[in-house]
Design a protein around this motif. Sequence first.
Motif, PDB file in Angstrom:
ATOM      1  N   LYS A 115       9.711  24.090   0.839  1.00 51.50           N
ATOM      2  CA  LYS A 115       9.458  23.308   2.048  1.00 51.50           C
ATOM      3  C   LYS A 115      10.442  22.129   2.182  1.00 51.50           C
ATOM      4  CE  LYS A 115       5.695  25.422   3.521  1.00 51.50           C
ATOM      5  NZ  LYS A 115       5.617  26.123   4.844  1.00 51.50           N
ATOM      6  N   LYS A 116      11.377  22.049   1.233  1.00 54.66           N
ATOM      7  CA  LYS A 116      12.362  20.961   1.249  1.00 54.66           C
ATOM      8  C   LYS A 116      11.676  19.584   1.316  1.00 54.66           C
ATOM      9  CE  LYS A 116      15.625  24.055   1.495  1.00 54.66           C
ATOM     10  NZ  LYS A 116      16.374  24.436   0.279  1.00 54.66           N
ATOM     11  N   ILE A 117      10.634  19.457   0.511  1.00 54.06           N
ATOM     12  CA  ILE A 117       9.879  18.206   0.480  1.00 54.06           C
ATOM     13  C   ILE A 117      10.776  17.072  -0.010  1.00 54.06           C
ATOM     14  CG2 ILE A 117       7.879  17.015  -0.519  1.00 54.06           C
ATOM     15  CD1 ILE A 117       7.259  19.341   1.428  1.00 54.06           C
ATOM     16  N   ASP A 118      10.674  15.937   0.664  1.00 56.65           N
ATOM     17  CA  ASP A 118      11.407  14.740   0.255  1.00 56.65           C
ATOM     18  C   ASP A 118      10.429  13.844  -0.499  1.00 56.65           C
ATOM     19  OD1 ASP A 118      13.306  12.771  -0.023  1.00 56.65           O
ATOM     20  OD2 ASP A 118      12.933  11.899   1.952  1.00 56.65           O
ATOM     21  N   PHE A 119      10.807  13.404  -1.688  1.00 59.07           N
ATOM     22  CA  PHE A 119       9.909  12.600  -2.508  1.00 59.07           C
ATOM     23  C   PHE A 119      10.257  11.121  -2.420  1.00 59.07           C
ATOM     24  CE2 PHE A 119       9.596  16.839  -4.288  1.00 59.07           C
ATOM     25  CZ  PHE A 119       8.231  16.968  -4.425  1.00 59.07           C
ATOM     26  N   LYS A 120       9.250  10.326  -2.066  1.00 60.15           N
ATOM     27  CA  LYS A 120       9.403   8.876  -2.008  1.00 60.15           C
ATOM     28  C   LYS A 120       8.836   8.337  -3.322  1.00 60.15           C
ATOM     29  CE  LYS A 120       8.685   5.010   1.208  1.00 60.15           C
ATOM     30  NZ  LYS A 120      10.076   4.952   1.707  1.00 60.15           N
ATOM     31  N   GLU A 121       9.725   7.894  -4.209  1.00 60.34           N
ATOM     32  CA  GLU A 121       9.309   7.452  -5.538  1.00 60.34           C
ATOM     33  C   GLU A 121       9.126   5.937  -5.559  1.00 60.34           C
ATOM     34  OE1 GLU A 121      11.556   9.917  -8.716  1.00 60.34           O
ATOM     35  OE2 GLU A 121      12.837   9.965  -6.917  1.00 60.34           O
ATOM     36  N   LEU A 122       7.895   5.519  -5.862  1.00 50.94           N
ATOM     37  CA  LEU A 122       7.543   4.101  -5.829  1.00 50.94           C
ATOM     38  C   LEU A 122       6.779   3.692  -7.081  1.00 50.94           C
ATOM     39  CD1 LEU A 122       6.116   4.093  -2.188  1.00 50.94           C
ATOM     40  CD2 LEU A 122       8.315   3.121  -2.875  1.00 50.94           C
ATOM     41  N   GLU A 123       6.746   2.377  -7.347  1.00 52.51           N
ATOM     42  CA  GLU A 123       5.900   1.873  -8.430  1.00 52.51           C
ATOM     43  C   GLU A 123       4.465   2.312  -8.134  1.00 52.51           C
ATOM     44  OE1 GLU A 123       3.481  -0.881  -8.609  1.00 52.51           O
ATOM     45  OE2 GLU A 123       3.343  -0.383 -10.754  1.00 52.51           O
ATOM     46  N   ALA A 124       3.741   2.742  -9.165  1.00 58.58           N
ATOM     47  CA  ALA A 124       2.435   3.386  -8.988  1.00 58.58           C
ATOM     48  C   ALA A 124       1.491   2.629  -8.062  1.00 58.58           C
ATOM     49  CB  ALA A 124       1.784   3.599 -10.354  1.00 58.58           C
TER      50      ALA A 124
END
Length: 272
Positions: free
Chosen positions: A172-181
């Motif tokens: 699905k070509k998911i884009d991951f937004k990586e953030l502090e928990a």
Amino acid sequence: MNKKVLGSLLAGVLTLGALTGCSSKSENTVIKVAASPTPHAIILKHVKPELKKQGYDLQVTEYSDYVQPNNVVNDGDFDANYFQHTPYLENFNKENKTDIVSAGKIHYEPFGIYPGTKKSLKKIAKGDVVAVPNDVTNEARALLLLQDQGIIKLKKGAGINATTKDITSNPKKIDFKELEAAQVSRVNKEVAFVVLNGNYALDAGYSVEKDSLALEKADSEAASTYANIIGVKKGNQNEKKIKALVKVLKSKSTQKWIQKRFKGAVVGYTGK
């Protein structure tokens, strides 16, 4: 020395011995545990009456940090602690040259996928953004859960060390937004889905039982790995009072209470 004086001395020795014996026995029935306030201290206070029936006096001291509970156990000031999972403990032992071990796994706090702008995983579409924690421990759990739902595939063996670099299939070509928990839930109006630990889900106003779209299973690798434990100094894990504490915490009645009290954000661990 006359008989009267000798008798008095002997009586004194016997009295001291009796007092010493009583003190030792009393200390043997006291269980001093260092714990985080939530949910650990809450759970311990719940089982206090049951342990009292068995002749044990459970004394709980709350700590807000993740260092002192291990230090006080390692120093022998406390019998046990309850606040951490095994990966954290192993790293702590390595860095601080402490010798603490697990006496039993008690509960885990399941990771879940929660709604953002979309309310169902069936609605996931190409290019959607999913917010996940950016630290190694929590990101791996998030990715493993997404893999369980068939959304991505990870490199074989990535397991609990997985990062987005280990994704081998992302149809699905998911884009991951990586953030502090702690920040993940705050972008739920900007992304399709957020992947959160139970405590952060509660803080964000989600009901773990009603709002989660998927949760870690009780028999998952993450649940076993990150189950919260009773930590004790090595060699003390087989003490009678420690075994009694673990048995009460792992009992069916306690697990049922945990589920009801924390509404799925904390789950009793049923494995060994």
